[in-house]
Design an enzyme around this catalytic site. Structure first.
Site, PDB file in Angstrom:
ATOM      1  N   TYR A 109       0.605  -1.371  -0.460  1.00  0.00           N
ATOM      2  CA  TYR A 109       0.027  -0.261   0.237  1.00  0.00           C
ATOM      3  C   TYR A 109       0.727   1.273  -0.339  1.00  0.00           C
ATOM      4  CZ  TYR A 109      -3.904  -3.182   1.837  1.00  0.00           C
ATOM      5  OH  TYR A 109      -4.381  -4.651   1.767  1.00  0.00           O
ATOM      6  N   LYS A 154      -2.615  -4.078 -10.223  1.00  0.00           N
ATOM      7  CA  LYS A 154      -1.150  -3.306  -9.292  1.00  0.00           C
ATOM      8  C   LYS A 154      -0.290  -3.798 -10.530  1.00  0.00           C
ATOM      9  CE  LYS A 154      -3.776  -6.019  -6.076  1.00  0.00           C
ATOM     10  NZ  LYS A 154      -4.445  -4.868  -5.503  1.00  0.00           N
ATOM     11  N   HIS A 183      -7.657  -0.627  -1.464  1.00  0.00           N
ATOM     12  CA  HIS A 183      -6.658  -2.100  -2.211  1.00  0.00           C
ATOM     13  C   HIS A 183      -4.979  -1.823  -2.754  1.00  0.00           C
ATOM     14  CE1 HIS A 183     -10.786  -3.195  -2.861  1.00  0.00           C
ATOM     15  NE2 HIS A 183     -10.888  -2.533  -3.478  1.00  0.00           N
TER      16      HIS A 183
END
Length: 336
Positions: free
Chosen positions: A277, A314, A283
């Protein structure tokens, strides 16, 4: 346009200069125009040149003994058909911006061609990306799978920025060793939890993972005890290595990520060491896997990693650990 092949060099006469000037094929020399084997086969297939002694099939067979020729030709053909001018070197190919060619423009990509089973040697990869960056080019892997389909990956060496919000200091805590983890008695919403450490066991207890323990002990904000005795960071590292051979690399990458005010959590569900993070997002932003700089991973493993990361929106980074620090290598699929 007639071409000749003497077993070593493929040449066109001086009339071949038009191919160079118009479309960037070959390299001019005093005898005319010299073509690479990929260029010659492609031009023959497109019926731009002809040989007295070779058809496309026989010339292909002639070049097939060259190391990795098939995959190299497939990538060359694909790039040409996407509208790029392509020349050999300094890795496998250099690719010019659309509409540009040698003499009137600059190359944009440096391309290395691999098969899906080829190993990625991180030390060599990092060296090539650094060289490309020094030439102000983008480094691209062109991977050819067993069905001769192509996937392109852009490789970047990421310099991590710090998080926007400052990290508040932690108070000192004492923990009790439980197996390879530790238990801390803290109330809900303690400073440890707010900083992204641990997993709540119950209303009074927080469990810390080995890499969290190593980091907090190294920051001198946690004392680890077992049976009334204090365990040093070095002793705990030895203990942690008994159950996790990667714990040293994981600890170093974890420490680096924390140093940028990021919050690393386990990435087990995604098949990697950490999900990270980088701010206030609900998320995680990145998946990070720690490796030694000398590590070798099959391209197929990296492909699965990138596919997983992209499917959950990601970035996919590998943290290569070496004596001078951590080099974060990002792999990302791209469409050329």
């Amino acid at each position: 346009m007639k071409a000749t092949f003497d077993g070593t060099a493929i040449r066109l006469g001086k009339e071949g200069h038009a191919l160079y000037e118009q479309s960037g094929y070959g390299r001019p020399d005093p005898q005319g125009l010299r073509l690479s084997s990929q260029e010659a086969l492609y031009l023959l297939h497109r019926q731009k040149i002809a040989f007295d002694d070779f058809t496309f099939d026989t010339l292909f067979a002639e070049f097939a003994d060259q190391r990795n020729f098939l995959r190299s030709f497939l990538v060359y053909r694909d790039l040409r058909e996407r509208g790029y001018v392509v020349q050999t070197g300094p890795h496998d190919f250099r690719v010019f911006r659309r509409g540009e060619k040698p003499g009137t423009g600059e190359s944009l990509y440096l391309v290395r061609v691999l098969s899906e089973r080829d190993p990625i040697r991180f030390e060599k990869l990092i060296e090539e990306v650094v060289a490309s960056r020094n030439m102000r080019k983008q480094y691209v892997l062109a991977v050819v799978d067993d069905e001769d389909e192509l996937t392109y990956y852009e490789i970047k060496l990421q310099k991590l920025a710090g998080a926007a919000a400052p990290v508040p200091p932690l108070s000192h805590h004492e923990a009790i060793l439980v197996g390879k983890s530790a238990m801390v008695r803290v109330p809900a919403h303690s400073d440890l939890e707010q900083a992204g450490y641990g997993k709540r066991l119950d209303a009074e207890r927080l469990m810390l993972s080995p890499v969290e323990l190593l980091y907090l002990m190294g920051e001198d904000v946690l004392t680890l005890r077992r049976g009334g005795e204090t365990i040093s960071p070095a002793d705990f590292l030895t203990l942690a290595q008994e159950g996790d051979r990667e714990v040293v690399e994981k600890h170093k990458v974890y420490t680096e990520l924390r140093g940028h005010a990021f919050t690393p959590r386990t990435g087990y569900k995604f098949g990697h060491h950490f999900r990270v993070y980088c701010g206030k997002n609900v998320h995680s932003d990145m998946l990070v896997h720690a490796v030694e700089k000398e590590a070798v991973l099959p391209m197929s493993v990296i492909s699965r990693s990138v596919r997983m990361a992209h499917s959950v929106k990601k970035k996919m980074l590998f943290g290569a650990v070496h004596t001078t620090g951590i080099q974060f290598v990002e792999f990302a699929r791209i469409k050329l």
